[in-house]
Design a protein around this motif. Sequence first.
Motif, PDB file in Angstrom:
ATOM      1  N   ALA A 150     -11.496  79.865 -45.515  1.00 12.80           N
ATOM      2  CA  ALA A 150     -11.621  80.235 -44.246  1.00 12.80           C
ATOM      3  C   ALA A 150     -12.295  78.669 -43.442  1.00 12.80           C
ATOM      4  O   ALA A 150     -11.750  78.516 -42.398  1.00 12.80           O
ATOM      5  N   LEU A 151     -13.258  78.068 -44.015  1.00 18.01           N
ATOM      6  CA  LEU A 151     -13.574  77.141 -43.601  1.00 18.01           C
ATOM      7  C   LEU A 151     -12.581  76.019 -43.283  1.00 18.01           C
ATOM      8  O   LEU A 151     -12.300  74.966 -42.424  1.00 18.01           O
ATOM      9  N   VAL A 152     -11.515  76.016 -44.209  1.00 19.00           N
ATOM     10  CA  VAL A 152     -10.438  74.972 -44.256  1.00 19.00           C
ATOM     11  C   VAL A 152      -9.636  75.128 -43.010  1.00 19.00           C
ATOM     12  O   VAL A 152      -9.281  74.407 -42.033  1.00 19.00           O
ATOM     13  N   CYS A 153      -9.343  76.358 -42.506  1.00 18.97           N
ATOM     14  CA  CYS A 153      -8.726  77.081 -41.439  1.00 18.97           C
ATOM     15  C   CYS A 153      -9.589  76.572 -40.075  1.00 18.97           C
ATOM     16  O   CYS A 153      -8.974  75.979 -39.085  1.00 18.97           O
ATOM     17  N   ALA A 154     -10.769  76.916 -40.091  1.00 23.00           N
ATOM     18  CA  ALA A 154     -11.659  76.590 -38.975  1.00 23.00           C
ATOM     19  C   ALA A 154     -11.754  75.352 -38.403  1.00 23.00           C
ATOM     20  O   ALA A 154     -11.585  74.773 -37.288  1.00 23.00           O
ATOM     21  N   VAL A 155     -11.850  74.545 -39.504  1.00 21.55           N
ATOM     22  CA  VAL A 155     -12.114  72.979 -39.386  1.00 21.55           C
ATOM     23  C   VAL A 155     -11.004  72.174 -39.067  1.00 21.55           C
ATOM     24  O   VAL A 155     -10.825  71.432 -37.832  1.00 21.55           O
ATOM     25  N   ALA A 156      -9.874  72.540 -39.620  1.00 25.70           N
ATOM     26  CA  ALA A 156      -8.559  72.010 -39.343  1.00 25.70           C
ATOM     27  C   ALA A 156      -8.184  72.435 -37.855  1.00 25.70           C
ATOM     28  O   ALA A 156      -7.746  71.575 -37.044  1.00 25.70           O
ATOM     29  N   VAL A 157      -7.970  73.709 -37.642  1.00 25.69           N
ATOM     30  CA  VAL A 157      -7.646  74.036 -36.196  1.00 25.69           C
ATOM     31  C   VAL A 157      -8.560  73.543 -34.975  1.00 25.69           C
ATOM     32  O   VAL A 157      -8.245  73.592 -33.970  1.00 25.69           O
ATOM     33  N   SER A 158      -9.884  73.396 -35.487  1.00 23.33           N
ATOM     34  CA  SER A 158     -10.838  72.677 -34.671  1.00 23.33           C
ATOM     35  C   SER A 158     -10.293  71.502 -33.875  1.00 23.33           C
ATOM     36  O   SER A 158     -10.652  71.191 -32.608  1.00 23.33           O
ATOM     37  N   THR A 159      -9.679  70.472 -34.630  1.00 23.37           N
ATOM     38  CA  THR A 159      -9.155  69.347 -34.191  1.00 23.37           C
ATOM     39  C   THR A 159      -8.323  69.359 -33.207  1.00 23.37           C
ATOM     40  O   THR A 159      -7.902  68.366 -32.378  1.00 23.37           O
ATOM     41  N   ILE A 160      -7.552  70.551 -33.062  1.00 23.41           N
ATOM     42  CA  ILE A 160      -6.395  70.570 -31.976  1.00 23.41           C
ATOM     43  C   ILE A 160      -7.033  71.050 -30.522  1.00 23.41           C
ATOM     44  O   ILE A 160      -6.749  70.608 -29.599  1.00 23.41           O
ATOM     45  N   TYR A 161      -8.182  71.863 -30.549  1.00 20.47           N
ATOM     46  CA  TYR A 161      -8.586  72.472 -29.583  1.00 20.47           C
ATOM     47  C   TYR A 161      -9.978  72.002 -28.988  1.00 20.47           C
ATOM     48  O   TYR A 161     -10.325  72.388 -27.846  1.00 20.47           O
ATOM     49  N   ALA A 162     -10.517  71.221 -29.676  1.00 21.63           N
ATOM     50  CA  ALA A 162     -11.833  70.470 -29.276  1.00 21.63           C
ATOM     51  C   ALA A 162     -11.811  69.596 -28.013  1.00 21.63           C
ATOM     52  O   ALA A 162     -12.720  69.527 -27.316  1.00 21.63           O
ATOM     53  N   ILE A 163     -10.312  69.047 -27.707  1.00 23.51           N
ATOM     54  CA  ILE A 163     -10.399  68.080 -26.657  1.00 23.51           C
ATOM     55  C   ILE A 163     -10.418  69.236 -25.359  1.00 23.51           C
ATOM     56  O   ILE A 163     -10.868  68.462 -24.235  1.00 23.51           O
TER      57      ILE A 163
ATOM     58  N   ALA B 232      -2.195  63.348 -32.146  1.00 23.60           N
ATOM     59  CA  ALA B 232      -0.997  63.798 -32.823  1.00 23.60           C
ATOM     60  C   ALA B 232      -1.125  64.100 -34.360  1.00 23.60           C
ATOM     61  O   ALA B 232      -0.504  64.871 -34.878  1.00 23.60           O
ATOM     62  N   VAL B 233      -1.650  62.955 -34.721  1.00 26.66           N
ATOM     63  CA  VAL B 233      -1.654  62.941 -36.120  1.00 26.66           C
ATOM     64  C   VAL B 233      -2.644  64.142 -36.734  1.00 26.66           C
ATOM     65  O   VAL B 233      -2.321  64.706 -37.690  1.00 26.66           O
ATOM     66  N   ALA B 234      -3.981  64.280 -36.118  1.00 24.48           N
ATOM     67  CA  ALA B 234      -4.753  65.458 -36.517  1.00 24.48           C
ATOM     68  C   ALA B 234      -3.771  66.932 -36.383  1.00 24.48           C
ATOM     69  O   ALA B 234      -3.868  67.722 -37.205  1.00 24.48           O
ATOM     70  N   GLY B 235      -2.993  66.950 -35.242  1.00 24.09           N
ATOM     71  CA  GLY B 235      -2.277  68.267 -35.093  1.00 24.09           C
ATOM     72  C   GLY B 235      -1.271  68.259 -36.325  1.00 24.09           C
ATOM     73  O   GLY B 235      -1.070  69.491 -36.808  1.00 24.09           O
ATOM     74  N   LEU B 236      -0.629  67.184 -36.515  1.00 26.46           N
ATOM     75  CA  LEU B 236       0.317  67.140 -37.441  1.00 26.46           C
ATOM     76  C   LEU B 236      -0.011  67.910 -38.670  1.00 26.46           C
ATOM     77  O   LEU B 236       0.589  68.631 -39.316  1.00 26.46           O
TER      78      LEU B 236
ATOM     79  N   SER C  11      -2.388  62.406 -15.924  1.00 21.45           N
ATOM     80  CA  SER C  11      -2.258  62.220 -17.471  1.00 21.45           C
ATOM     81  C   SER C  11      -2.996  62.844 -18.529  1.00 21.45           C
ATOM     82  O   SER C  11      -2.845  62.802 -19.760  1.00 21.45           O
ATOM     83  N   LEU C  12      -4.146  63.531 -18.048  1.00 24.82           N
ATOM     84  CA  LEU C  12      -5.058  64.310 -19.006  1.00 24.82           C
ATOM     85  C   LEU C  12      -4.135  65.364 -20.099  1.00 24.82           C
ATOM     86  O   LEU C  12      -4.679  65.502 -20.917  1.00 24.82           O
ATOM     87  N   GLY C  13      -3.100  65.720 -19.369  1.00 22.75           N
ATOM     88  CA  GLY C  13      -2.424  66.872 -20.272  1.00 22.75           C
ATOM     89  C   GLY C  13      -1.868  66.452 -21.463  1.00 22.75           C
ATOM     90  O   GLY C  13      -1.656  67.136 -22.404  1.00 22.75           O
ATOM     91  N   TRP C  14      -1.528  64.935 -21.486  1.00 26.08           N
ATOM     92  CA  TRP C  14      -1.078  64.449 -22.725  1.00 26.08           C
ATOM     93  C   TRP C  14      -2.261  64.514 -23.915  1.00 26.08           C
ATOM     94  O   TRP C  14      -1.837  64.632 -25.157  1.00 26.08           O
ATOM     95  N   LEU C  15      -3.496  64.570 -23.640  1.00 25.83           N
ATOM     96  CA  LEU C  15      -4.362  64.868 -24.592  1.00 25.83           C
ATOM     97  C   LEU C  15      -4.538  66.122 -25.294  1.00 25.83           C
ATOM     98  O   LEU C  15      -4.621  66.235 -26.474  1.00 25.83           O
ATOM     99  N   VAL C  16      -3.997  67.200 -24.255  1.00 24.75           N
ATOM    100  CA  VAL C  16      -3.992  68.499 -24.662  1.00 24.75           C
ATOM    101  C   VAL C  16      -2.746  68.744 -25.645  1.00 24.75           C
ATOM    102  O   VAL C  16      -2.390  69.127 -26.830  1.00 24.75           O
ATOM    103  N   ALA C  17      -1.599  68.207 -24.939  1.00 28.30           N
ATOM    104  CA  ALA C  17      -0.225  68.443 -25.499  1.00 28.30           C
ATOM    105  C   ALA C  17      -0.116  67.504 -26.793  1.00 28.30           C
ATOM    106  O   ALA C  17       0.625  67.892 -27.672  1.00 28.30           O
ATOM    107  N   ALA C  18      -0.616  66.370 -27.168  1.00 29.26           N
ATOM    108  CA  ALA C  18      -0.530  65.762 -28.300  1.00 29.26           C
ATOM    109  C   ALA C  18      -0.740  66.357 -29.619  1.00 29.26           C
ATOM    110  O   ALA C  18       0.050  66.491 -30.572  1.00 29.26           O
ATOM    111  N   GLY C  19      -2.040  67.149 -29.476  1.00 35.27           N
ATOM    112  CA  GLY C  19      -2.266  68.065 -30.924  1.00 35.27           C
ATOM    113  C   GLY C  19      -1.094  69.113 -30.935  1.00 35.27           C
ATOM    114  O   GLY C  19      -0.750  69.334 -32.351  1.00 35.27           O
TER     115      GLY C  19
END
Length: 404
Positions: A14-27, A104-108, A44-52
Amino acid sequence: MTARVTGPQRFVLALVCAVAVSTIYAIQPVLETAGADLGLPSESLGWLVAAGQIGYCAGLVLLVPLGDLLDRRRLIIGHLLLTAAGAGITAAAPKGVIAVVGLAVAGLFAVVVQVTVAYIAAVSPAGERGRNIGAVTSGVVIGILGVRVLAGVLGDTLGWRVVYVVLALLCAVVALAARLSLRVDARQAGDRYTRVLTSMVKLAVTDRLFLSRGLIAFFLFASFGTLWSGLTLPLSAQPWGLGTTEIGLFGLAGLAGALGAARAGRWADAGHAQAISGWSLTLLAASWLLIAQTEPTLWLLIAGIGLLDFAVQAVHVSNQHLLTTAHPDRASSVIGAYMAFYSLGSALGAISTTWAYATWGWPASSLLGALYALAGLVVWALSRAFARHGADLSHVATTAKECA
């Protein structure tokens, strides 16, 4: 016989899931602060959200199927470390373009979430599969909602870069915990990688259960995205004028609802997955009646958020239980393909809620969220009707053969 999954192992997964997905939504809670620090113009701020999200979509297609070919335990550890690297790049980024690459790397590699779900489905005894999936996937919702609180507080006090330093360290620590606590997921030589990718496309075209559950997930997370991508808009506007930290605390209401749905896995194990989906989608649609109420008090909105996240988690767990039970030998590719519907639905919700709010205000966004929920309910009802019709035809055919 499959060994039982221990409580500590469920906790680590469960921690794996919580920590990994957090890197996408923290921005999201620190978007404006991060953009200003990186010298990005507002358009251009949308690119920071879209990248993940873009990285995540790529990972669903390219990386998740590897779980049907390789030891998922090793994949979990490796993907977590690479997610940590992406978060570290983001934290140290001198310019916006480097931050986009890091996100993008974190999201990948954050698709380790789906590898984790496939792992728990594969190593769980049949009678405990739903319970274990429910416990592990609760980490996803905890990560998505909890990181809003964490990022809001850290962003206001220590700066947005500290958010990603903390996430990078957490990914590394959880990777070590996975290395120490999880057992090897031995994989026999099987299909080639290209064949697994082809099977994902074939699955979407030919498998009625997968298609119906995928469409339900699409509308389910479109409704979810409508709330969480648009909630900042009415709360930051008058008469409330709430700040980043205060808005982030609304994630606690969602956490309460999501954790309340952890028992959905046990209900699915008992054979109630279809019924859970029906009444949860109904509850999801009804929750928008409360979410639409932002004046004169926010308590109705808070109650609606809890109901919405309860319903979303209950349906999500039931979907994954049904799919991994139907396709136990290719759980990774099935979950990866299923989550593509999740990603597309979340994107639709995010885009449409901002448009609806800008045009007609929060009542329009709430109506949109309810319509998405109702669309999911219609798909569920039609799939049930087709299934019963198919069963009736099969019975008639069997009876005819016996008579002949």
